[in-house]
Design a protein around this motif. Structure first.
Motif, PDB file in Angstrom:
ATOM      1  N   ILE A 212      32.302  30.298  31.573  1.00 18.37           N
ATOM      2  CA  ILE A 212      31.432  30.170  32.743  1.00 18.37           C
ATOM      3  C   ILE A 212      31.993  29.205  33.779  1.00 18.37           C
ATOM      4  N   ASP A 213      32.941  28.346  33.372  1.00 16.97           N
ATOM      5  CA  ASP A 213      33.501  27.382  34.315  1.00 16.97           C
ATOM      6  C   ASP A 213      34.629  27.974  35.156  1.00 16.97           C
ATOM      7  N   LYS A 214      35.043  29.219  34.871  1.00 13.17           N
ATOM      8  CA  LYS A 214      36.199  29.805  35.546  1.00 13.17           C
ATOM      9  C   LYS A 214      35.805  31.024  36.369  1.00 13.17           C
ATOM     10  N   LYS A 215      36.577  31.294  37.410  1.00 10.41           N
ATOM     11  CA  LYS A 215      36.426  32.517  38.179  1.00 10.41           C
ATOM     12  C   LYS A 215      37.489  33.494  37.705  1.00 10.41           C
ATOM     13  N   GLN A 216      37.057  34.516  36.978  1.00  6.37           N
ATOM     14  CA  GLN A 216      38.001  35.531  36.498  1.00  6.37           C
ATOM     15  C   GLN A 216      38.396  36.454  37.652  1.00  6.37           C
ATOM     16  N   VAL A 217      39.690  36.575  37.857  1.00  2.72           N
ATOM     17  CA  VAL A 217      40.220  37.402  38.948  1.00  2.72           C
ATOM     18  C   VAL A 217      40.693  38.712  38.347  1.00  2.72           C
ATOM     19  N   LYS A 218      40.105  39.822  38.783  1.00  2.00           N
ATOM     20  CA  LYS A 218      40.382  41.092  38.097  1.00  2.00           C
ATOM     21  C   LYS A 218      41.713  41.713  38.480  1.00  2.00           C
ATOM     22  N   ASP A 219      42.205  41.432  39.714  1.00  2.00           N
ATOM     23  CA  ASP A 219      43.477  42.019  40.126  1.00  2.00           C
ATOM     24  C   ASP A 219      44.060  41.237  41.300  1.00  2.00           C
ATOM     25  N   ALA A 220      45.256  41.649  41.728  1.00  2.45           N
ATOM     26  CA  ALA A 220      45.966  40.944  42.796  1.00  2.45           C
ATOM     27  C   ALA A 220      45.182  40.961  44.106  1.00  2.45           C
ATOM     28  N   ARG A 221      44.548  42.081  44.393  1.00  2.00           N
ATOM     29  CA  ARG A 221      43.788  42.188  45.641  1.00  2.00           C
ATOM     30  C   ARG A 221      42.655  41.170  45.695  1.00  2.00           C
ATOM     31  N   GLU A 222      41.928  41.015  44.584  1.00  4.59           N
ATOM     32  CA  GLU A 222      40.847  40.036  44.562  1.00  4.59           C
ATOM     33  C   GLU A 222      41.408  38.616  44.665  1.00  4.59           C
ATOM     34  N   GLY A 223      42.570  38.394  44.050  1.00  2.00           N
ATOM     35  CA  GLY A 223      43.195  37.076  44.135  1.00  2.00           C
ATOM     36  C   GLY A 223      43.462  36.677  45.576  1.00  2.00           C
ATOM     37  N   LYS A 224      44.002  37.599  46.360  1.00  2.00           N
ATOM     38  CA  LYS A 224      44.268  37.331  47.780  1.00  2.00           C
ATOM     39  C   LYS A 224      42.958  37.054  48.527  1.00  2.00           C
ATOM     40  N   TYR A 225      41.954  37.871  48.246  1.00  6.23           N
ATOM     41  CA  TYR A 225      40.663  37.720  48.921  1.00  6.23           C
ATOM     42  C   TYR A 225      40.068  36.343  48.653  1.00  6.23           C
ATOM     43  N   LEU A 226      40.135  35.884  47.394  1.00  8.20           N
ATOM     44  CA  LEU A 226      39.520  34.610  47.031  1.00  8.20           C
ATOM     45  C   LEU A 226      40.226  33.434  47.699  1.00  8.20           C
ATOM     46  N   VAL A 227      41.540  33.505  47.824  1.00  9.36           N
ATOM     47  CA  VAL A 227      42.261  32.429  48.520  1.00  9.36           C
ATOM     48  C   VAL A 227      41.777  32.319  49.959  1.00  9.36           C
ATOM     49  N   SER A 228      41.673  33.450  50.622  1.00  6.35           N
ATOM     50  CA  SER A 228      41.189  33.467  52.004  1.00  6.35           C
ATOM     51  C   SER A 228      39.746  32.957  52.093  1.00  6.35           C
ATOM     52  N   LYS A 229      38.924  33.390  51.168  1.00  6.47           N
ATOM     53  CA  LYS A 229      37.511  32.986  51.138  1.00  6.47           C
ATOM     54  C   LYS A 229      37.379  31.476  50.955  1.00  6.47           C
ATOM     55  N   TYR A 230      38.121  30.913  49.986  1.00  3.11           N
ATOM     56  CA  TYR A 230      37.998  29.488  49.707  1.00  3.11           C
ATOM     57  C   TYR A 230      38.557  28.638  50.845  1.00  3.11           C
ATOM     58  N   LYS A 231      39.581  29.159  51.527  1.00  2.00           N
ATOM     59  CA  LYS A 231      40.105  28.446  52.698  1.00  2.00           C
ATOM     60  C   LYS A 231      39.019  28.358  53.770  1.00  2.00           C
ATOM     61  N   LYS A 232      38.349  29.472  54.047  1.00  2.00           N
ATOM     62  CA  LYS A 232      37.294  29.486  55.067  1.00  2.00           C
ATOM     63  C   LYS A 232      36.119  28.596  54.682  1.00  2.00           C
ATOM     64  N   GLN A 233      35.817  28.531  53.392  1.00  2.00           N
ATOM     65  CA  GLN A 233      34.686  27.715  52.948  1.00  2.00           C
ATOM     66  C   GLN A 233      34.954  26.221  53.063  1.00  2.00           C
ATOM     67  N   GLY A 234      36.246  25.846  53.075  1.00  2.00           N
ATOM     68  CA  GLY A 234      36.569  24.436  53.278  1.00  2.00           C
ATOM     69  C   GLY A 234      37.178  23.715  52.103  1.00  2.00           C
ATOM     70  N   TYR A 235      37.517  24.426  51.034  1.00  2.00           N
ATOM     71  CA  TYR A 235      38.200  23.780  49.917  1.00  2.00           C
ATOM     72  C   TYR A 235      39.601  23.353  50.356  1.00  2.00           C
ATOM     73  N   ASP A 236      40.086  22.254  49.798  1.00  2.00           N
ATOM     74  CA  ASP A 236      41.353  21.686  50.246  1.00  2.00           C
ATOM     75  C   ASP A 236      42.571  22.355  49.631  1.00  2.00           C
ATOM     76  N   PHE A 237      42.436  22.890  48.429  1.00  2.00           N
ATOM     77  CA  PHE A 237      43.555  23.545  47.760  1.00  2.00           C
ATOM     78  C   PHE A 237      42.988  24.471  46.684  1.00  2.00           C
ATOM     79  N   ILE A 238      43.856  25.324  46.161  1.00  2.00           N
ATOM     80  CA  ILE A 238      43.455  26.299  45.141  1.00  2.00           C
ATOM     81  C   ILE A 238      43.817  25.763  43.764  1.00  2.00           C
ATOM     82  N   LYS A 239      42.860  25.842  42.847  1.00  2.00           N
ATOM     83  CA  LYS A 239      43.114  25.466  41.449  1.00  2.00           C
ATOM     84  C   LYS A 239      43.379  26.738  40.650  1.00  2.00           C
TER      85      LYS A 239
END
Length: 476
Positions: free
Chosen positions: A168-195
């Motif tokens: 429950i503490d992790k965000k499971q990424v199902k494929d490469a496309r979702e991985g790209k989307y999440l990076v963009s999403k977290y950048k817009k939300q204001g997170y400083d870096f990707i874990k």
């Protein structure tokens, strides 16, 4: 038919009423918790002042500037000289005291505002939060707006892992496309870096790295077991976490490996930061050795009550039960701890960029206290006090541009400083009990620091934490 309609209608009203009651309870709980930390609210800006006759630990070298004056103005170090005189500016007597850069803990898990004050009370003026949730973005905004006394605050995104690595503490990424989307999403939300986390396969990992480069986002990696360890020496990864993973992935739990020299050399060549987190691993030894005596230690009262009851208790149950059927587990864990110390020394001697980080907020690693345990472990490993202090001052400023104005005591640097009774280059633990902390030029006297610590002790915010944690799990 009318009766059914009537009962559906009544049920709908009942559900709506229940949701309203729950919503009001959540709002009241969070408002109450916020009010409990009102002592952290910043009161206006800081007037200029001069600290007179202070011994400065500049961290530009293993040296001391004896009996100097330092002018703080608009949150920055304006001037350093043997004598600064201005009768119109407030003067503070620093005779016999020492002034060093504030410390950075580069691997923490922050659960509430109380911890912000607790970190300051222990001389920590920079935090890198490693499990990002929505409430951390709100916390970061308050800190940037200078509405609360708090360390500089960088926060990771939610932890990205692969589709087969559940939790429950992790965000499971199902494929490469979702991985790209999440990076963009977290950048817009204001997170400083990707874990990035332990279960990322190479195709998804590659996609995350590519998108992060496009978005000008860096990565901090808990090493993935789905790729070779050396895979992590690549852009835009800026830091690799946990010395224990070198033992697991590179050494395969042995004392040495042909790959170890190559791994250490790559750290030095690529200038990728390494965060040892020796402290949190050592807590396993403490659980095994002390058992219930650990739970009665005074410091335990500074751990967030919700995490103490859930996460810390889970660790306690795991290792005390393991000890029942495996009498040698304590010996093995301590041996691995000793390996960690040797690796820290080797990395430092090779020119690796070590970043002090404790994993405080997890297990029994106590916020604020942990950084001083971590630095003590580095000196036990063979680092000098100066070398150990670099890991919590200078080195973080070399990794993150947002920290470039911290880490040393120099003109035009941010005034994030710690005043102590003794010289930390000789007595490193003196930093654990500061006489004064300066954050963005704001003076925090000893009585304020003691209040910050006292307010965090045995705090009653279990349900407020559960609400924020639930939000983080639901809205990754």
């Amino acid at each position: 038919m009318m009766n059914i309609y009537k009962w559906v209608k009544v049920g709908g009203y009942g559900l709506a009423g229940l949701l309203l009651i729950i919503s009001i309870a959540i709002i009241l709980t969070l408002c109450w918790d916020s009010n409990q930390t009102s002592y952290l609210r910043m009161q206006g800006g800081a007037e200029p002042y001069i600290i007179k006759n202070i011994n400065i630990v500049p961290m530009t070298g293993d040296t001391l500037l004896n009996n100097h004056d330092i002018l703080i103005k608009d949150g920055f170090i304006s001037k350093i000289a043997p004598d600064i005189f201005d009768r119109n500016i407030k003067q503070i007597d620093g005779t016999g005291k020492f002034l060093a850069p504030g410390l950075a803990d580069m691997h923490v898990h922050v659960w509430d505002d109380y911890e912000l004050g607790l970190y300051l009370s222990k001389g920590v003026t920079t935090l890198r939060n490693m499990w990002g949730m929505p409430f951390h973005l709100r916390m970061k905004k308050r800190i940037q707006e200078n509405t609360v006394y708090a360390p500089i605050f960088l926060t990771a995104s939610p932890k990205l892992t692969g589709p087969m690595d559940d939790g429950i503490d992790k965000k499971q990424v199902k494929d490469a496309r979702e991985g790209k989307y999440l990076v963009s999403k977290y950048k817009k939300q204001g997170y400083d870096f990707i874990k990035t986390y332990a279960g990322l396969p190479s195709d998804i990992f590659d996609a995350i790295k590519d998108e992060a480069l496009q978005q000008n986002m860096s990565l901090a990696s808990h090493p993935s077991f789905e790729v070779p360890y050396e895979y992590h020496f690549s852009k835009p990864i800026k830091t690799i976490e946990h010395t224990e993973d070198i033992v697991q992935q590179v050494l395969k739990f042995k004392d040495d490996s042909p790959m170890l020299k190559e791994t250490i050399a790559k750290y030095a060549q690529n200038k990728i930061g390494h965060t040892p987190t020796i402290t949190v691993f050592h807590k396993i030894s403490e659980i095994i050795e002390k058992e219930s005596n650990l739970l009665s230690e005074d410091k335990i009262g500074y751990i967030n009550p919700a995490f103490l009851a859930i996460g810390s208790q889970e660790d306690y149950n795991r290792w005390t039960s393991t000890k029942v059927y495996d009498s040698l587990v304590g010996e093995r864990i301590f041996k691995q701890h000793q390996q960690h110390l040797k690796l820290v020394k080797k990395l430092n001697d090779a020119g690796g960029l070590l970043l002090a980080g404790t994993d405080s907020g997890i297990s029994y690693a106590v916020p604020g206290f942990g950084i001083h345990e971590e630095l003590q472990f580095y000196t036990e490993a063979g680092l000098s006090n100066y070398e150990a202090l670099k890991t919590a001052t200078v080195n973080p400023s070399l990794v993150y541009p947002k920290l470039s104005l911290t880490g040393t005591v120099e003109t035009n640097k941010l005034a994030n400083l710690v005043m102590t009774k003794e010289n930390p280059l000789l007595h490193i633990r003196t930093l654990e009990n500061p006489e004064m902390v300066i954050i963005k030029g704001q003076l925090l006297y000893k009585n304020q620091l003691e209040e910050f610590s006292e307010k965090a002790y045995h705090r009653s915010n279990y349900w407020a934490t559960i609400i924020r944690l639930a939000e983080g799990i639901l809205f990754k």
